[in-house]
Motif scaffolding. Structure first.
Motif, PDB file in Angstrom:
ATOM      1  N   LYS A 162      -2.520   7.374  -0.311  1.00 33.17           N
ATOM      2  CA  LYS A 162      -3.903   7.458  -0.750  1.00 33.17           C
ATOM      3  C   LYS A 162      -4.308   8.896  -0.994  1.00 33.17           C
ATOM      4  O   LYS A 162      -3.703   9.831  -0.469  1.00 33.17           O
ATOM      5  CB  LYS A 162      -4.828   6.799   0.255  1.00 33.17           C
ATOM      6  CG  LYS A 162      -4.654   7.297   1.653  1.00 33.17           C
ATOM      7  CD  LYS A 162      -5.512   6.474   2.591  1.00 33.17           C
ATOM      8  CE  LYS A 162      -5.251   6.863   4.035  1.00 33.17           C
ATOM      9  NZ  LYS A 162      -6.116   6.148   4.956  1.00 33.17           N
ATOM     10  N   ARG A 206       0.006   1.925  -6.394  1.00 33.34           N
ATOM     11  CA  ARG A 206       0.874   0.779  -6.200  1.00 33.34           C
ATOM     12  C   ARG A 206       2.111   0.857  -7.074  1.00 33.34           C
ATOM     13  O   ARG A 206       2.176   1.604  -8.028  1.00 33.34           O
ATOM     14  CB  ARG A 206       0.138  -0.523  -6.502  1.00 33.34           C
ATOM     15  CG  ARG A 206      -1.265  -0.344  -6.960  1.00 33.34           C
ATOM     16  CD  ARG A 206      -2.002  -1.631  -7.148  1.00 33.34           C
ATOM     17  NE  ARG A 206      -1.389  -2.768  -6.556  1.00 33.34           N
ATOM     18  CZ  ARG A 206      -1.969  -3.508  -5.613  1.00 33.34           C
ATOM     19  NH1 ARG A 206      -3.143  -3.187  -5.165  1.00 33.34           N
ATOM     20  NH2 ARG A 206      -1.357  -4.562  -5.159  1.00 33.34           N
ATOM     21  N   LYS A 262     -20.720  14.667   0.485  1.00 30.90           N
ATOM     22  CA  LYS A 262     -19.286  14.540   0.261  1.00 30.90           C
ATOM     23  C   LYS A 262     -18.949  13.062   0.353  1.00 30.90           C
ATOM     24  O   LYS A 262     -19.253  12.404   1.343  1.00 30.90           O
ATOM     25  CB  LYS A 262     -18.559  15.326   1.342  1.00 30.90           C
ATOM     26  CG  LYS A 262     -17.069  15.289   1.165  1.00 30.90           C
ATOM     27  CD  LYS A 262     -16.454  16.248   2.167  1.00 30.90           C
ATOM     28  CE  LYS A 262     -14.987  15.971   2.331  1.00 30.90           C
ATOM     29  NZ  LYS A 262     -14.457  16.734   3.460  1.00 30.90           N
ATOM     30  N   PHE A 276      -7.850  11.494  -1.818  1.00 32.06           N
ATOM     31  CA  PHE A 276      -9.290  11.515  -1.607  1.00 32.06           C
ATOM     32  C   PHE A 276     -10.015  12.013  -2.833  1.00 32.06           C
ATOM     33  O   PHE A 276      -9.575  12.964  -3.469  1.00 32.06           O
ATOM     34  CB  PHE A 276      -9.636  12.372  -0.393  1.00 32.06           C
ATOM     35  CG  PHE A 276      -9.033  11.833   0.850  1.00 32.06           C
ATOM     36  CD1 PHE A 276      -9.561  10.689   1.415  1.00 32.06           C
ATOM     37  CD2 PHE A 276      -7.936  12.429   1.425  1.00 32.06           C
ATOM     38  CE1 PHE A 276      -9.006  10.156   2.557  1.00 32.06           C
ATOM     39  CE2 PHE A 276      -7.372  11.902   2.566  1.00 32.06           C
ATOM     40  CZ  PHE A 276      -7.904  10.771   3.143  1.00 32.06           C
ATOM     41  N   VAL A 313     -16.024  10.349   0.251  1.00 28.09           N
ATOM     42  CA  VAL A 313     -14.585  10.203   0.321  1.00 28.09           C
ATOM     43  C   VAL A 313     -14.253   8.760   0.007  1.00 28.09           C
ATOM     44  O   VAL A 313     -14.794   7.849   0.610  1.00 28.09           O
ATOM     45  CB  VAL A 313     -14.078  10.568   1.722  1.00 28.09           C
ATOM     46  CG1 VAL A 313     -12.575  10.472   1.763  1.00 28.09           C
ATOM     47  CG2 VAL A 313     -14.549  11.946   2.092  1.00 28.09           C
ATOM     48  N   ARG A 314     -13.445   8.590  -0.979  1.00 28.43           N
ATOM     49  CA  ARG A 314     -13.057   7.228  -1.313  1.00 28.43           C
ATOM     50  C   ARG A 314     -11.554   7.076  -1.263  1.00 28.43           C
ATOM     51  O   ARG A 314     -10.825   8.001  -1.599  1.00 28.43           O
ATOM     52  CB  ARG A 314     -13.561   6.864  -2.713  1.00 28.43           C
ATOM     53  CG  ARG A 314     -15.011   6.519  -2.670  1.00 28.43           C
ATOM     54  CD  ARG A 314     -15.486   6.092  -4.015  1.00 28.43           C
ATOM     55  NE  ARG A 314     -16.934   6.084  -3.999  1.00 28.43           N
ATOM     56  CZ  ARG A 314     -17.687   6.147  -5.078  1.00 28.43           C
ATOM     57  NH1 ARG A 314     -17.122   6.241  -6.250  1.00 28.43           N
ATOM     58  NH2 ARG A 314     -18.992   6.112  -4.982  1.00 28.43           N
ATOM     59  N   GLU A 315     -11.167   5.903  -0.886  1.00 24.06           N
ATOM     60  CA  GLU A 315      -9.736   5.635  -0.858  1.00 24.06           C
ATOM     61  C   GLU A 315      -9.252   5.337  -2.268  1.00 24.06           C
ATOM     62  O   GLU A 315     -10.007   4.849  -3.095  1.00 24.06           O
ATOM     63  CB  GLU A 315      -9.460   4.417   0.001  1.00 24.06           C
ATOM     64  CG  GLU A 315      -9.619   4.676   1.447  1.00 24.06           C
ATOM     65  CD  GLU A 315      -9.527   3.369   2.161  1.00 24.06           C
ATOM     66  OE1 GLU A 315      -8.468   3.104   2.740  1.00 24.06           O
ATOM     67  OE2 GLU A 315     -10.493   2.602   2.108  1.00 24.06           O
ATOM     68  N   HIS A 316      -8.008   5.614  -2.491  1.00 16.38           N
ATOM     69  CA  HIS A 316      -7.431   5.297  -3.790  1.00 16.38           C
ATOM     70  C   HIS A 316      -5.996   4.869  -3.541  1.00 16.38           C
ATOM     71  O   HIS A 316      -5.143   5.690  -3.257  1.00 16.38           O
ATOM     72  CB  HIS A 316      -7.486   6.537  -4.689  1.00 16.38           C
ATOM     73  CG  HIS A 316      -7.223   6.237  -6.113  1.00 16.38           C
ATOM     74  ND1 HIS A 316      -8.222   6.037  -7.016  1.00 16.38           N
ATOM     75  CD2 HIS A 316      -6.062   6.072  -6.783  1.00 16.38           C
ATOM     76  CE1 HIS A 316      -7.696   5.775  -8.201  1.00 16.38           C
ATOM     77  NE2 HIS A 316      -6.389   5.779  -8.083  1.00 16.38           N
ATOM     78  N   TYR A 317      -5.771   3.608  -3.614  1.00 18.75           N
ATOM     79  CA  TYR A 317      -4.439   3.103  -3.313  1.00 18.75           C
ATOM     80  C   TYR A 317      -3.562   3.139  -4.559  1.00 18.75           C
ATOM     81  O   TYR A 317      -3.999   2.740  -5.632  1.00 18.75           O
ATOM     82  CB  TYR A 317      -4.514   1.667  -2.806  1.00 18.75           C
ATOM     83  CG  TYR A 317      -5.134   1.565  -1.440  1.00 18.75           C
ATOM     84  CD1 TYR A 317      -4.343   1.628  -0.298  1.00 18.75           C
ATOM     85  CD2 TYR A 317      -6.509   1.429  -1.278  1.00 18.75           C
ATOM     86  CE1 TYR A 317      -4.894   1.546   0.962  1.00 18.75           C
ATOM     87  CE2 TYR A 317      -7.072   1.345  -0.021  1.00 18.75           C
ATOM     88  CZ  TYR A 317      -6.263   1.402   1.092  1.00 18.75           C
ATOM     89  OH  TYR A 317      -6.821   1.325   2.330  1.00 18.75           O
ATOM     90  N   LEU A 321       0.867  -1.184   0.000  1.00 21.97           N
ATOM     91  CA  LEU A 321       0.000   0.000   0.000  1.00 21.97           C
ATOM     92  C   LEU A 321       0.893   1.219   0.000  1.00 21.97           C
ATOM     93  O   LEU A 321       1.798   1.330   0.803  1.00 21.97           O
ATOM     94  CB  LEU A 321      -0.870   0.010   1.258  1.00 21.97           C
ATOM     95  CG  LEU A 321      -1.646  -1.269   1.501  1.00 21.97           C
ATOM     96  CD1 LEU A 321      -2.459  -1.134   2.774  1.00 21.97           C
ATOM     97  CD2 LEU A 321      -2.561  -1.549   0.338  1.00 21.97           C
ATOM     98  N   TYR A 348      -3.913   3.263 -11.004  1.00 26.05           N
ATOM     99  CA  TYR A 348      -3.456   2.672  -9.753  1.00 26.05           C
ATOM    100  C   TYR A 348      -1.933   2.681  -9.650  1.00 26.05           C
ATOM    101  O   TYR A 348      -1.367   2.215  -8.685  1.00 26.05           O
ATOM    102  CB  TYR A 348      -3.971   1.226  -9.628  1.00 26.05           C
ATOM    103  CG  TYR A 348      -5.477   1.129  -9.650  1.00 26.05           C
ATOM    104  CD1 TYR A 348      -6.244   2.056  -8.940  1.00 26.05           C
ATOM    105  CD2 TYR A 348      -6.125   0.139 -10.357  1.00 26.05           C
ATOM    106  CE1 TYR A 348      -7.625   1.985  -8.955  1.00 26.05           C
ATOM    107  CE2 TYR A 348      -7.508   0.061 -10.378  1.00 26.05           C
ATOM    108  CZ  TYR A 348      -8.252   0.988  -9.682  1.00 26.05           C
ATOM    109  OH  TYR A 348      -9.609   0.925  -9.682  1.00 26.05           O
TER     110      TYR A 348
END
Lengths: 962, 246
Positions: free
Chosen positions: A5, A26, A18, A7, A20-24, A2, A124
């Protein structure tokens, strides 16, 4: 793994939320290139040294198309010369969002290992991900993302030393291209790139004819605004937001556009949930929509309502430049009395295009030279398409495939591009190919992977098989099929029991034993859905080894079967029903004719013959019971061609004969299907695959009622029983075919029977209207229908023979399967009919015959005539182009009259049939009136061309039960 | 179902994880001075706070006193700002009552309850931000808080979820994946003995696939365990160094 991240904020309609999503991000996403030694990948997609002859890019390179290129130029990407392409995740997602068909096609490309298309998950990847800047539009952002990925790729590959492939960005957006060049990326438009490919000069023809650059488009828009340039022919489409607003307010309606087969200026829009269709008249009102597009319509005020003109009209214009008018489009039919007017509408916008690739021919150009041509699709509902090609000469007289790219406001015809050349017109293989393509029939040979799941030959029945199956080899089973049938999937037997009752067995080929769920063979069969029968060809659903050998219940050979056994009284009352997997040995594979002969021959009394006699007796009782309940006997013409064994051309036409044995077999198949349907519904309440035939809404019968009424008969349509009885009563002494013709008309009013998953429909709707059965399914032809195969699997679980697997219980998945099956089934039927039509044409080539015909429909300028001997319908034009008609048309009756001669529905006429040779591109059959004689219109009967005697009775028609 | 492709052909989930990967876990022990034990955990965007009081005398209704073991009292709540839509939430609604019951059962199975007869342990958990896997976050936070409070347990209790998308089991599903309506497995595990203390399945999952998904969930729990052990060791290490200084 990981990394970090970021937002993503997002607002949705209504209240602002609102999200909020994670975005990993790599660092383990590899580049997919064989030339790279840094990435720890196991397999490569992109070649080490891709070689494409191009005079612009004369170095090894990978291409990286942007979204619009992928979206509009899939045809180019699909060409075999285009390889080694990097498809960014960003591009893939946007294509999916904008056009599902295009997305499916690029999915096909990425899974094809020859094409070497690599999907790079750039969003990603730690180094190719960038955040959207404030105030940046989505488009600009995507372009920047694509450029970033291109830069990364170049730099990444350069680390591997000299002579590594370079990245060529393909984009038609000028601004993007300039920015890319500033950043040191090699960028071209698709047009430039394709033109530079020296190996394939004709690839240029397949480029979509869109505005080549954004600037061109702007220019056209400006021309339209200022009134300069070509005339604007069509009103503007509303944008999606306005349409959605309008639909919400009830101002507009959403529906599917269907162009009329008879008149290219007319069409209908069917609105889901509304029974009546809305009528559209005139090209301007249709406003550049093509059949099957999803459109938004506005219903016109009642004063502007009109009705179909009953004109049969074909677009005869052949000049691709003739586009400054929609000529006599507004030919007003206000003369029409308002009483017959239908709700009429106009198209205000397009919600979704449903364009596909079209087969057809190139129109001969009105003048020599020039690269603009008109393409005429084989499907009458599709307008002509303007294409640009430099190989027109070689394409004339060939069947080609063309796809539509756009339909600008200033062009009378949609603009498209050439895709593929199929072969010469009239060549049977070409025509068959056209047929299959037009009806979306998957007809490629089975792939190696599919074939690898076939059982190994020689195939033998083992001890283990016998342990789990009931041995029925001692029974006197036989099969009854049409002559020449190699895929025998059903066999029958009947024997007397000690208690005086009869045991009847239906044995169906056990295809599910050979096809395991989920493997490639199963998936292929599931996609094909059904075997397609053309007049001279069979497109199998399963490979030949299964369809005509291991699963075919051939005479004298031991085969696996799925058996249904009933204990019945002599009055055909069922006492007990049993289902079992079995091993059988058919004593004889009979044809209908042979079986009939055996039954009729009093001297024969062997086991098979007695069993057939018993079966026939029971079938008659069963049939009577069914008809009493209101099952319908409907008619559709069926003919059979005798094919010349050398040339494969049809040499003679025969009607299919119907014998008692046909209906005997059918009766037991119906019984088996019904019994199985009940059984599987018990175990799979939510996901059983069943078949239903919805009761047609009364409005659909209008045409048949009107026709019957013209001859003084009344059709009762309240329920199946009343309908069938009133059809029985409609008999005319002097017109023996009247009843059949009326049944044909009624058949056309029917809705189609469909497969469905039992969980999706309330139980009272399971009803099969045509068979008057509360529940029905298909069980008896697993070799040629996938539905039957699924039903076999369900029944196997229901009797505890095999284990259940997840898909079998999933109602949604089952419904998806049903949807595909319904579609394939329908297409197979259409393909079959077209094939008969094609052979009829070949049959009449260089032939002139005079035949009896019956009037099925009366139109304003033509009669639709049915020729029973050949089972086809033709159009008899009453009015030649440019001449006044000598006929007067009465719409109410309906009738056409000239002098003392009057044509009414169902009237018998004598017509001369010949092939129209004036138009080589599109041959059609021409009908000319012989009798009754109308001076100045009918053609004389030339004794030489008369092929039959007058007093010969028309042969009896086959009645086909649906 | 909506057109969201939860698992791409390249094997990535919507947030860039591979099917077997958990979200990032961050935690902190001993965040409050007043409570006997407390902990804070972040599993991706799901954030939970747990406080533990006790063991102490049974408060309130004395009829609840149990003579052979400790009474465990759980309270679960969600902050008004925990979801996308701001909403004031009552603590006593059905959902939180159910959650309380599950938490109570979980910890009754893990805490050595017979050590403290006639007493009570309070576990208070609050979700500060909800993004899928609320139960697992609560359990993991409460475990840390109980350890912080020094209450003896048989083992860590580690919880994790698993889902099933296009024939692949996926670990630690987020809210977005949860809301697509696919099956969801929630497991709380005592990692050392592999004993499952709490187990839930939402939506339908075919028995043939069950084993795979359960394995994925258990693997998730063990990964969580590895993280929690490290955090506890660090925390204890810090405490020890502080104590040695004073």
């Amino acid at each position: 793994m990981l990394k970090s991240k970021s937002f993503v904020k997002k607002t949705r309609k209504g209240g602002v939320i609102k999200i909020v999503r994670e975005h990993y991000l790599r660092d383990d996403i590899w580049c997919g290139s064989e030339a790279c030694s840094q990435c720890k990948q196991d397999s490569f997609v992109l070649e080490k040294a891709p070689s494409v002859a191009s005079d612009k890019c004369n170095f090894p390179h990978y291409i990286l198309p942007d979204t619009n290129v992928v979206l509009h130029q899939v045809d180019i990407l699909e060409d075999e010369i285009i390889k080694n392409c990097i498809l960014l995740q960003t591009v893939q997602q946007e294509v999916k969002h904008r056009s599902l068909p295009a997305y499916k096609r690029i999915q096909g490309l990425t899974t094809n290992s020859d094409k070497k298309f690599y999907v790079f998950s750039n969003e990603y990847h730690k180094e190719t991900f960038i955040e959207r800047l404030g105030g940046e539009t989505a488009n600009d952002y995507n372009d920047r993302v694509i450029r970033k990925a291109a830069t990364w790729y170049s730099q990444h590959l350069e680390k591997n030393g000299e002579n590594v492939p370079k990245i060529v960005l393909l984009t038609n957006d000028r601004a993007n291209r300039e920015k890319a060049k500033n950043e040191g990326i090699i960028a071209y438009t698709v047009h430039e790139y394709v033109q530079s490919l020296t190996d394939k000069p004709y690839l240029v023809d397949r480029l979509a004819q869109l505005a080549k650059d954004e600037n061109d488009k702007e220019k056209v828009d400006q021309d339209i605004k200022t009134g300069k340039g070509r005339n604007v022919l069509y009103p503007e489409h509303l944008n999606l937001a306005a349409i959605q607003k309008g639909i919400k307010e009830g101002k507009y309606k959403q529906g599917t556009f269907l162009s009329s087969r008879e008149n290219f200026r007319e069409g209908y829009v069917s609105i889901p949930g509304e029974e009546k269709m809305y009528f559209i008249k005139g090209l301007a009102n249709q406003n550049r929509v093509v059949s099957n597009d999803t459109v938004a319509i506005e219903v016109l005020p009642k004063s502007k309502w009109t009705c179909p003109s009953s004109l049969v009209e074909v677009d005869e214009n052949v000049d691709p430049e003739a586009e400054n008018s929609l000529e006599n489009d507004e030919e007003t039919t206000s003369s029409v009395v308002n009483s017959s007017a239908q709700p009429t509408c106009r198209v205000v916008g397009v919600i979704k295009r449903n364009w596909r690739q079209y087969c057809g021919t190139l129109e001969p150009p009105s003048m020599k030279g020039g690269s603009r041509h008109l393409f005429k699709p084989a499907e009458k509902r599709i307008p002509k398409i303007r294409i640009e090609t430099r190989q027109a000469e070689s394409l004339l007289g060939h069947r080609i495939i063309v796809t539509i790219d756009s339909w600008p406001r200033n062009s009378r015809y949609p603009v498209g591009h050439f895709v593929k050349n199929l072969g010469k017109i009239g060549d049977k293989d070409t025509e068959n190919e056209v047929l299959l393509l037009e009806h979306d029939v998957p007809h490629a040979t089975f792939s190696e992977t599919v074939l690898s799941f076939l059982p190994k030959m020689p195939w033998v029945i083992t001890e283990e098989d016998l342990k789990v199956r009931t041995d029925l080899r001692w029974l006197d089973i036989c099969s009854v099929d049409p002559p020449g049938c190699t895929d025998i999937d059903d066999a029958l037997h009947c024997r007397s029991l000690d208690n005086g009752n009869l045991e009847v067995g239906v044995h169906i080929a056990d295809v599910s034993h050979f096809i395991q769920p989920g493997n490639a063979l199963d998936e292929e069969a599931s996609n094909r859905g059904t075997t397609v029968y053309l007049t001279d060809k069979r497109i199998d659903m399963v490979p030949d080894l299964l369809s005509s050998n291991l699963c075919s219940l051939r005479g004298g050979e031991e085969r696996f079967a799925f058996s249904v056994l009933w204990e019945m009284t002599k009055n055909a009352e069922i006492i007990e029903t049993k289902f079992m997997k079995s091993v059988i040995r058919s004593r004889a594979a009979l044809t209908y004719e042979e079986a009939q002969l055996r039954i009729d021959d009093k001297s024969q009394s062997d086991a098979v013959t007695t069993s057939l006699r018993n079966l026939l007796a029971l079938a008659k009782i069963l049939k009577k019971g069914r008809l009493d309940k209101g099952a319908l006997v409907l008619a559709s013409p069926e003919i059979r061609f005798n094919i010349d064994s050398e040339t494969h051309d049809p040499i003679d036409v025969q009607e299919k004969m119907i014998r008692e044995t046909n209906s005997m077999v059918e009766e037991f198949m119906l019984l088996a299907n019904t019994s199985v349907a009940k059984k599987i519904l018990k175990d799979f309440t939510k996901s059983a695959l069943l078949r239903r035939h919805p009761v047609p809404p009364p409005s659909q019968y209008e045409m048949a009622i009107k026709a019957a009424l013209s001859r003084g008969f009344k059709l009762e349509i309240d329920n199946g029983l009343a309908l069938s009885q009133s059809l029985d009563k409609a008999v005319m002494e002097d017109n023996p075919l009247f009843n059949t013709l009326l049944r044909m008309l009624t058949t056309r009013c029917m809705t189609q029977a469909v497969y469905f998953s039992s969980g999706t429909v309330p139980e009272e709707d399971f009803f099969h209207f045509g068979l008057a059965s509360p529940i029905y399914t298909h069980f008896t032809s697993p070799i040629r229908r996938y539905a039957d195969l699924m039903v076999h699997r369900m029944l196997a679980v229901a009797i505890g023979y095999s284990e259940v697997y997840p898909e079998l219980l999933n109602s949604e998945k089952m419904q998806d399967i049903c949807k595909n099956l319904n579609y394939r089934h329908k297409m197979a039927q259409y393909a079959g009919r077209s094939s008969v039509e094609l052979h009829t044409h070949i049959f009449f080539r260089d032939k002139v015959t005079i035949e009896d015909g019956y009037i099925l429909f009366i139109r304003k300028n033509a009669l639709q005539v049915f020729i029973p001997k050949y089972g086809f319908e033709g159009t008899l034009y009453l009015k030649e182009k440019g001449k006044d008609s000598i006929f007067t048309y009465n719409e109410q009756e309906p009738s056409q009259s000239a002098g003392h001669i009057k044509f009414r529905l169902f009237d018998k006429v004598l017509v001369q049939i010949s092939t129209e040779t004036t138009n080589l591109q599109h041959q059609r059959l021409r009908l000319q009136l012989v009798q009754p004689e109308v001076p100045g219109f009918s053609v004389p009967r030339t004794p030489a061309s008369s092929s039959r005697k007058e007093d010969e009775e028309p042969p009896a028609k086959k009645l086909k039960q649906k | 179902m909506s057109g969201l492709e939860l698992l791409s052909d390249q094997g990535f989930r919507l947030d860039g994880r591979r099917p077997r990967e958990l979200r990032k876990i961050e935690c902190k022990m001993g965040v409050f001075q007043q409570a006997n034990g407390s902990a804070y955990i972040e599993q991706g965007n799901t954030k939970a706070l747990a406080t533990v009081y006790g063991p102490h005398e049974v408060t309130g209704n004395r009829s609840k006193i149990e003579h052979d073991k400790v009474l465990i009292n759980c309270q679960y709540s969600m902050a008004t700002f925990s979801t996308g839509e701001r909403r004031s939430r009552s603590t006593g609604d059905r959902k939180s009552q159910e959650m309380q019951l599950h938490l109570k059962k979980t910890f009754e199975a893990a805490i050595l309850t017979q050590l403290y007869p006639r007493s009570q342990i309070d576990i208070y958990v609050q979700i500060l931000q909800a993004d899928g896997g609320n139960y697992s976050a609560c359990v993991n936070a409460a475990t840390l808080a109980i350890i912080d409070a020094g209450i003896p347990m048989k083992d860590f209790v580690c919880a994790s979820t698993a889902g099933f998308v296009s024939d692949t089991p996926i670990a630690d599903i987020s809210y977005l994946e949860e809301s697509q309506g696919g099956p969801e497995l929630v497991v709380a595990l005592l990692p050392k003995s592999d004993q499952i203390v709490e187990f839930q399945v939402n939506s339908r999952l075919h028995l043939d696939n069950f084993e795979k998904v359960l394995d994925m969930a258990i693997k998730g729990c063990k990964d969580v365990h590895a993280v929690l052990t490290r955090v506890v060791k660090d925390h204890v290490g810090q405490l020890a160094s502080k104590m040695s200084k004073t």
